[in-house]
Design a protein around this motif. Structure first.
Motif, PDB file in Angstrom:
ATOM      1  N   ALA A 136     -19.438  31.924  37.117  1.00  0.00           N
ATOM      2  CA  ALA A 136     -18.520  33.066  37.755  1.00  0.00           C
ATOM      3  C   ALA A 136     -17.400  33.384  37.030  1.00  0.00           C
ATOM      4  N   LEU A 137     -16.754  34.589  36.949  1.00  0.00           N
ATOM      5  CA  LEU A 137     -15.672  35.135  36.388  1.00  0.00           C
ATOM      6  C   LEU A 137     -15.055  35.979  37.401  1.00  0.00           C
ATOM      7  N   ASN A 138     -14.204  34.943  38.249  1.00  0.00           N
ATOM      8  CA  ASN A 138     -13.555  35.612  39.325  1.00  0.00           C
ATOM      9  C   ASN A 138     -12.068  35.303  39.622  1.00  0.00           C
ATOM     10  N   GLN A 139     -11.657  35.459  40.676  1.00  0.00           N
ATOM     11  CA  GLN A 139     -10.087  35.245  41.028  1.00  0.00           C
ATOM     12  C   GLN A 139      -9.561  33.915  40.632  1.00  0.00           C
ATOM     13  N   GLU A 140     -10.632  32.875  40.878  1.00  0.00           N
ATOM     14  CA  GLU A 140     -10.224  31.470  40.498  1.00  0.00           C
ATOM     15  C   GLU A 140     -10.074  31.087  39.053  1.00  0.00           C
ATOM     16  N   ASN A 141     -10.939  31.552  38.220  1.00  0.00           N
ATOM     17  CA  ASN A 141     -10.872  31.421  37.086  1.00  0.00           C
ATOM     18  C   ASN A 141     -10.404  32.553  35.859  1.00  0.00           C
ATOM     19  N   SER A 142     -10.243  33.758  36.238  1.00  0.00           N
ATOM     20  CA  SER A 142     -10.115  34.931  35.242  1.00  0.00           C
ATOM     21  C   SER A 142      -8.541  35.005  34.777  1.00  0.00           C
ATOM     22  N   ASP A 179     -20.938  48.521  34.098  1.00  0.00           N
ATOM     23  CA  ASP A 179     -21.003  50.206  33.679  1.00  0.00           C
ATOM     24  C   ASP A 179     -20.400  50.791  34.822  1.00  0.00           C
ATOM     25  N   GLY A 180     -20.501  50.257  36.084  1.00  0.00           N
ATOM     26  CA  GLY A 180     -20.048  50.946  37.557  1.00  0.00           C
ATOM     27  C   GLY A 180     -18.192  50.669  37.281  1.00  0.00           C
ATOM     28  N   ALA A 181     -17.845  49.730  36.486  1.00  0.00           N
ATOM     29  CA  ALA A 181     -16.373  49.764  36.288  1.00  0.00           C
ATOM     30  C   ALA A 181     -15.871  50.635  35.341  1.00  0.00           C
ATOM     31  N   LYS A 182     -16.731  51.477  34.574  1.00  0.00           N
ATOM     32  CA  LYS A 182     -16.356  52.602  33.686  1.00  0.00           C
ATOM     33  C   LYS A 182     -15.009  52.071  32.740  1.00  0.00           C
ATOM     34  N   ILE A 183     -15.392  50.978  32.116  1.00  0.00           N
ATOM     35  CA  ILE A 183     -14.453  50.532  31.120  1.00  0.00           C
ATOM     36  C   ILE A 183     -14.639  51.262  29.914  1.00  0.00           C
ATOM     37  N   GLU A 184     -13.639  52.151  29.295  1.00  0.00           N
ATOM     38  CA  GLU A 184     -13.693  53.017  28.204  1.00  0.00           C
ATOM     39  C   GLU A 184     -14.112  52.171  26.912  1.00  0.00           C
ATOM     40  N   ASP A 185     -15.152  52.499  26.483  1.00  0.00           N
ATOM     41  CA  ASP A 185     -15.540  52.043  24.977  1.00  0.00           C
ATOM     42  C   ASP A 185     -15.867  50.466  24.961  1.00  0.00           C
ATOM     43  N   SER A 202     -23.949  34.232  29.032  1.00  0.00           N
ATOM     44  CA  SER A 202     -25.224  34.040  29.472  1.00  0.00           C
ATOM     45  C   SER A 202     -25.152  33.018  30.605  1.00  0.00           C
ATOM     46  N   SER A 203     -24.111  32.339  31.060  1.00  0.00           N
ATOM     47  CA  SER A 203     -24.133  31.398  32.385  1.00  0.00           C
ATOM     48  C   SER A 203     -23.574  32.163  33.400  1.00  0.00           C
ATOM     49  N   ILE A 204     -22.784  33.406  33.131  1.00  0.00           N
ATOM     50  CA  ILE A 204     -22.235  33.976  34.161  1.00  0.00           C
ATOM     51  C   ILE A 204     -23.037  34.862  34.993  1.00  0.00           C
ATOM     52  N   ASP A 205     -23.049  34.611  36.442  1.00  0.00           N
ATOM     53  CA  ASP A 205     -23.978  35.425  37.166  1.00  0.00           C
ATOM     54  C   ASP A 205     -23.172  36.016  38.722  1.00  0.00           C
ATOM     55  N   GLU A 206     -21.867  35.815  38.270  1.00  0.00           N
ATOM     56  CA  GLU A 206     -20.974  36.415  39.472  1.00  0.00           C
ATOM     57  C   GLU A 206     -19.586  36.936  38.583  1.00  0.00           C
ATOM     58  N   LEU A 207     -19.375  38.172  39.174  1.00  0.00           N
ATOM     59  CA  LEU A 207     -18.223  38.808  38.535  1.00  0.00           C
ATOM     60  C   LEU A 207     -17.620  39.599  39.630  1.00  0.00           C
ATOM     61  N   ASP A 208     -16.230  39.375  39.586  1.00  0.00           N
ATOM     62  CA  ASP A 208     -15.549  40.138  40.897  1.00  0.00           C
ATOM     63  C   ASP A 208     -14.505  41.209  40.100  1.00  0.00           C
ATOM     64  N   GLY A 209     -13.620  41.777  40.965  1.00  0.00           N
ATOM     65  CA  GLY A 209     -12.788  42.692  40.524  1.00  0.00           C
ATOM     66  C   GLY A 209     -11.604  41.907  39.574  1.00  0.00           C
ATOM     67  N   PHE A 210     -11.326  40.754  39.888  1.00  0.00           N
ATOM     68  CA  PHE A 210     -10.278  40.183  38.890  1.00  0.00           C
ATOM     69  C   PHE A 210     -11.003  40.003  37.487  1.00  0.00           C
ATOM     70  N   GLY A 211     -11.944  39.447  37.456  1.00  0.00           N
ATOM     71  CA  GLY A 211     -12.715  39.344  36.272  1.00  0.00           C
ATOM     72  C   GLY A 211     -12.927  40.721  35.613  1.00  0.00           C
ATOM     73  N   ILE A 212     -13.348  41.530  36.243  1.00  0.00           N
ATOM     74  CA  ILE A 212     -13.323  42.981  35.464  1.00  0.00           C
ATOM     75  C   ILE A 212     -12.109  43.343  34.877  1.00  0.00           C
ATOM     76  N   SER A 213     -11.011  43.188  35.780  1.00  0.00           N
ATOM     77  CA  SER A 213      -9.636  43.678  35.240  1.00  0.00           C
ATOM     78  C   SER A 213      -9.317  42.673  33.917  1.00  0.00           C
TER      79      SER A 213
END
Length: 141
Positions: free
Chosen positions: A20-26, A90-96, A49-60
């Motif tokens: 996971a890439l989330n609040q705990e480790n982002s 894709d849903g996060a619409k991160i430019e380029d 390849s091992s990431i199967d969970e991504l939250d808003g902190f990871g996206i940030s």
């Protein structure tokens, strides 16, 4: 956060060893990215390849890292084949943001981007110092 970093002249490859890439480790990933940027890396590849969970902190963190790399005419590339993660990015619409299915394709993208930047730089030099760079002004004609 567990990860492995491989450094190359053109890019840094960060292989995440988490699920996971989330609040705990982002924040840990952000610290690694900032350190690499201070070392002069404008191209970064993050292997998901091992990431199967991504939250808003990871996206940030991804959004910030992507902006840093783009500002340096580099690329921030996420490597994943997980369609749910791709859809989330894709849903996060991160430019380029660049997403590739394999590390090799990501490496190829970095080299192509470098070539494109070099070509663009050469074109700019020709324009600045070539046919129109002789100091003559338009009104001189």
């Amino acid at each position: 956060m567990e990860f492995k970093v491989e450094k190359n002249e053109q890019f840094a490859l960060i292989e995440l060893k988490e699920t996971a890439l989330n609040q705990e480790n982002s924040a840990d990933l952000e610290a690694v990215i900032r350190k690499l940027f201070r070392e002069g890396y404008g191209n970064m590849i993050v292997e998901f390849s091992s990431i199967d969970e991504l939250d808003g902190f990871g996206i940030s963190v991804i959004r910030k890292a992507n902006k840093i790399c783009l500002n340096e005419l580099g690329l921030f590339i996420i490597v994943t084949k997980d369609q749910a993660i791709i859809d989330q990015l894709d849903g996060a619409k991160i430019e380029d943001l660049t997403v590739m299915p394999t590390v090799q394709e990501a490496i190829d993208a970095v080299y192509l981007n470098e070539l494109e930047n070099d070509f663009q730089s050469d074109e700019d030099d020709e324009y600045d110092h070539g046919e129109y760079g002789d100091g003559a002004k338009e009104e001189d004609y």
